[in-house]
Structures are given as structure tokens and as C-alpha cells.
Design an enzyme around this catalytic site. Structure first.
Site, PDB file in Angstrom:
ATOM      1  N   THR A  90       1.659  -4.263   4.247  1.00  0.00           N
ATOM      2  CA  THR A  90       1.474  -4.541   5.668  1.00  0.00           C
ATOM      3  C   THR A  90       0.974  -5.958   5.934  1.00  0.00           C
ATOM      4  O   THR A  90       1.152  -6.479   7.032  1.00  0.00           O
ATOM      5  CB  THR A  90       0.471  -3.549   6.300  1.00  0.00           C
ATOM      6  OG1 THR A  90      -0.782  -3.649   5.617  1.00  0.00           O
ATOM      7  CG2 THR A  90       0.993  -2.125   6.248  1.00  0.00           C
TER       8      THR A  90
ATOM      9  N   THR B 284       0.823  -1.206   0.000  1.00  0.00           N
ATOM     10  CA  THR B 284       0.000   0.000   0.000  1.00  0.00           C
ATOM     11  C   THR B 284       0.856   1.255   0.000  1.00  0.00           C
ATOM     12  O   THR B 284       0.454   2.289  -0.526  1.00  0.00           O
ATOM     13  CB  THR B 284      -0.932  -0.026   1.237  1.00  0.00           C
ATOM     14  OG1 THR B 284      -1.851  -1.094   1.053  1.00  0.00           O
ATOM     15  CG2 THR B 284      -1.684   1.270   1.417  1.00  0.00           C
TER      16      THR B 284
HETATM   17  N1  ASP Z   1      -2.614  -5.556   0.738  1.00  0.00           N
HETATM   18  C1  ASP Z   1      -1.586  -4.577   1.040  1.00  0.00           C
HETATM   19  C2  ASP Z   1      -0.248  -5.302   1.076  1.00  0.00           C
HETATM   20  O1  ASP Z   1       0.010  -5.985   2.018  1.00  0.00           O
HETATM   21  C3  ASP Z   1      -1.877  -3.922   2.338  1.00  0.00           C
HETATM   22  C4  ASP Z   1      -0.887  -2.897   2.788  1.00  0.00           C
HETATM   23  O2  ASP Z   1       0.222  -2.786   2.321  1.00  0.00           O
HETATM   24  O3  ASP Z   1      -1.255  -2.136   3.722  1.00  0.00           O
HETATM   25  O4  ASP Z   1       0.520  -5.203   0.157  1.00  0.00           O
END
Ligand code: ASP
Length: 352
Positions: free
Chosen positions: A112, A32
């Protein structure tokens, strides 16, 4: 893998100048933090991993006052799709960079969703005491009040601090997120959308980073990096996670055993208790040589060996305070290193 620019060579610098800033490689993998949506108010319907590392860096001009940055685009994925070969590539690349005199530390930008798994994997397989700091974001780069730019600046600040032999040095792989600095071993994602999404349950963060200042409140006790016996170079054994819950059947465990799985981590209820049907299937799996590790789905706290299940009699291993996904990382590394048998595996889980 593309290297979009290389580190400045310090050898030609003015000897009267102030000490050169540390050289930090920023390895981007997507997530993200590199996400974009058509609308700045959209913080849920964006696409992860589409903004390149150069653009991420150019959003944070202050980075040039903290470190000399060498960006690399290692991957551009949503971290929900993290794969074992990419883990190998990432860890090997970090080890290669840190083995040179040209790099003082590494920052990894990551999604994340699986950050806690990648961080723990690197904590156990990076062969250097130079800093490795992961960071991420909960809001895409295109969002109002995007959290990525400050998280990135803080991660580079922590890496630069460690490279200058600050308190961050020797703590293993770190995660800088929302002004806190966590140990890779303890940190977990605890919120689906909150900007304050990462916690180290019960134990708390190692310290904090704010406005260029880094402070540590505690240190990391268990072995990591140079003191870890594990390496990234072995083939990945097949290890899966199953969960215990009301009315669970033994179908998944039986299917995994039939598929030739080497290990199973069970996310047990409460203190690692397991529904009797699942426990029976797992005991049979253990008796056939499958490594069975008992953890908890609760999200905080530790397990007692022989506490909620007769580990000695059933041939199980207790994950201690590792959550199921971190326990899977450790189990894969241990099996890859040739550790076998419940007693030897228990020693690994008691150590790391
Ligand atoms: N789906 C995303 C990922 O893990 C979520 C994020 O980065 O907050 O790449």
C-alpha cells in the site's frame, strides 16, 4: 521473474459450454497482502512480501468462478522499497501480456505504501484498453480478518467485468480496495493502519465492487493508457521531492542541483506556497534548467498557477491536483519523453 503457471488454452474447449471466463493474469509484487507474522493478532510487526502468489490465490477459492487466473511472481518486496527498474519491468511485462490474445486483463498485487505512485505510472504507460487493476491489503495474510483475500477477489472481479466490456473498461488503471474502485490518477493512501486506507480526495471513488457486482458512478476525463503520449521505455531522469515547512533551509535544494538533478517537485504548504529561503533556491535551480514543479503537502485540493507563487516569473510549473509523489511520476515521464521548459511542462500537467 517466474511464471508459476500458464493460462489454459481456450481452443480445445467444448463449443456448447457457457462462454469461457475471462483470462486474468495476476502479477504479484509483495506488500502486506503477501505479509506474514508469527501471531495472527500481529498487524504491525509482520514481514511484507513473503507469501507467494500461489498461496495468495489458494486462499480465495471463489476466484475460479470469476476468471481463469494466470499467476506470476514479478517481485517480493515491501513497496516502500519500490525501485525505478522494477517499475520498468512491471510496466513492460503488463504491456507484453496485454498485447497477446491470451490475456484479457491484469491484476497487480502491491504494497500500500507506494501503490498510488505505481498505479499512476501504469495509468500513463500501459498501452492497452484492457483492464489493469491494482489491489493491496492493510493486514498481512496471516492476520485475523485479513483484508487481502476479499480485495484480491474484488480486483479480479473488476478486471473480469471490464474484460467483458463492462463500465470498468476504458477507465484506465484502477485500484480496487475495500469495496471501492478508484482511478489510479486520484487515489491516495490516507491512513497508516485503517482497513479503509485509500481515498480519492474531493473527487471520490469511481464506483464500487461488492459480492460480484461492479458499479461505476463516474468516468475518468483526463487521458491515460492508449491516449497517453508517455512510454515506459525511456531512461529514468533524476527527479526528487523536497518539502516546505517552518524554518526550512535551502541546503537540500542546493545539494540536489549540485548532484545534477533534472527535476524537483516541491511539496509546498497550503495552496503550494513555499518558504522564501526555499523559493529562492528553487528559482535559482529553475534558472539553471532544473524543472521545478510546485505541489501541496495538504493532501487534497488543487493549486492555481501563479496563485501562491509567481510561477511565470520564477519559471515554476503548477502540479494542479496531483500530490507531490504523483507529480514526480508525471514529471519523470515528461522529462524522459523530451519535454522541456516550464511552458511545455505546464501543458503536460494541465493535460494529465
Ligand atoms: N509496507 C507495506 C508495503 O507497502 C505496507 C502495505 O502493503 O500495506 O509493502
Amino acid at each position: 521473474m517466474n511464471t508459476s503457471s500458464s493460462l489454459p488454452n481456450p481452443s480445445g474447449q467444448n463449443q456448447n459450454a457457457r462462454p469461457a471466463l475471462p483470462r486474468i493474469a495476476v502479477l504479484a509484487t509483495g506488500g502486506t497482502i503477501a505479509g506474514a507474522a508469527a501471531d495472527a493478532a500481529d498487524t504491525s510487526g509482520y514481514q511484507a512480501g513473503v507469501v507467494g502468489v500461489d498461496q495468495l490465490l489458494s486462499a480465495v477459492p471463489a476466484l475460479s468462478t470469476v476468471a481463469r487466473i494466470a499467476p506470476e511472481q514479478v517481485a517480493s518486496i515491501d513497496s516502500k522499497d519500490m525501485a525505478l527498474p522494477l517499475w520498468t519491468t512491471l510496466a513492460q511485462r503488463i504491456n507484453t501480456l496485454l498485447a497477446t490474445d491470451d490475456v484479457d486483463g491484469v491484476v497487480v498485487t502491491h504494497g500500500t505504501d507506494t501503490l498510488e505512485e505505481t498505479a499512476y505510472l501504469l495509468h500513463l504507460t500501459v498501452k492497452s484498453d484492457k483492464p489493469v487493476v491494482l489491489t493491496a491489503a492493510m493486514r498481512p495474510a496471516s492476520a485475523l480478518s485479513a483484508d487481502g483475500p476479499l480485495n484480491l477477489l474484488n480486483a479480479v472481479t473488476v478486471a473480469a467485468h471490464a474484460a467483458a466490456h463492462g463500465a470498468a473498461r476504458g477507465q484506465g488503471v484502477l485500484v480496487a480496495f475495500n469495496n471501492r474502485v478508484h482511478s489510479a490518477r486520484d487515489v491516495v493512501k490516507t491512513s497508516t493502519y485503517a482497513v479503509d486506507a485509500f481515498q480519492s480526495p474531493e473527487i471520490g471513488a469511481l464506483g464500487w465492487v461488492q459480492d460480484g457486482r461492479v458499479e461505476f458512478q463516474r468516468g475518468v476525463v483526463r487521458p491515460h493508457t492508449l491516449a497517453s503520449e508517455f512510454s515506459i521505455d525511456a531512461a529514468w531522469p533524476h527527479v526528487e521531492v523536497v518539502a516546505s515547512y517552518a524554518g526550512v533551509s535551502r541546503i537540500a535544494v542546493d545539494a540536489l542541483v549540485a548532484a545534477g538533478v533534472r527535476g524537483i517537485v516541491v511539496a509546498g504548504t497550503g495552496n503550494g506556497s513555499i518558504h522564501q529561503s526555499l523559493q529562492q533556491a528553487l528559482a535559482e535551480a529553475a534558472s539553471r534548467g532544473v524543472a521545478v514543479v510546485r505541489s501541496s503537502r495538504v493532501g487534497s485540493g488543487h493549486l492555481m498557477r501563479n496563485g501562491a507563487a509567481a510561477d511565470d516569473a520564477l519559471g515554476f510549473v503548477s502540479a494542479g491536483s496531483l500530490n507531490p509523489y504523483k507529480a514526480r511520476v508525471l514529471l519523470m515521464l515528461a522529462l524522459a519523453a523530451g519535454v522541456t521548459g516550464a511552458a511545455a511542462l505546464q501543458k503536460v500537467f494541465d493535460t494529465y
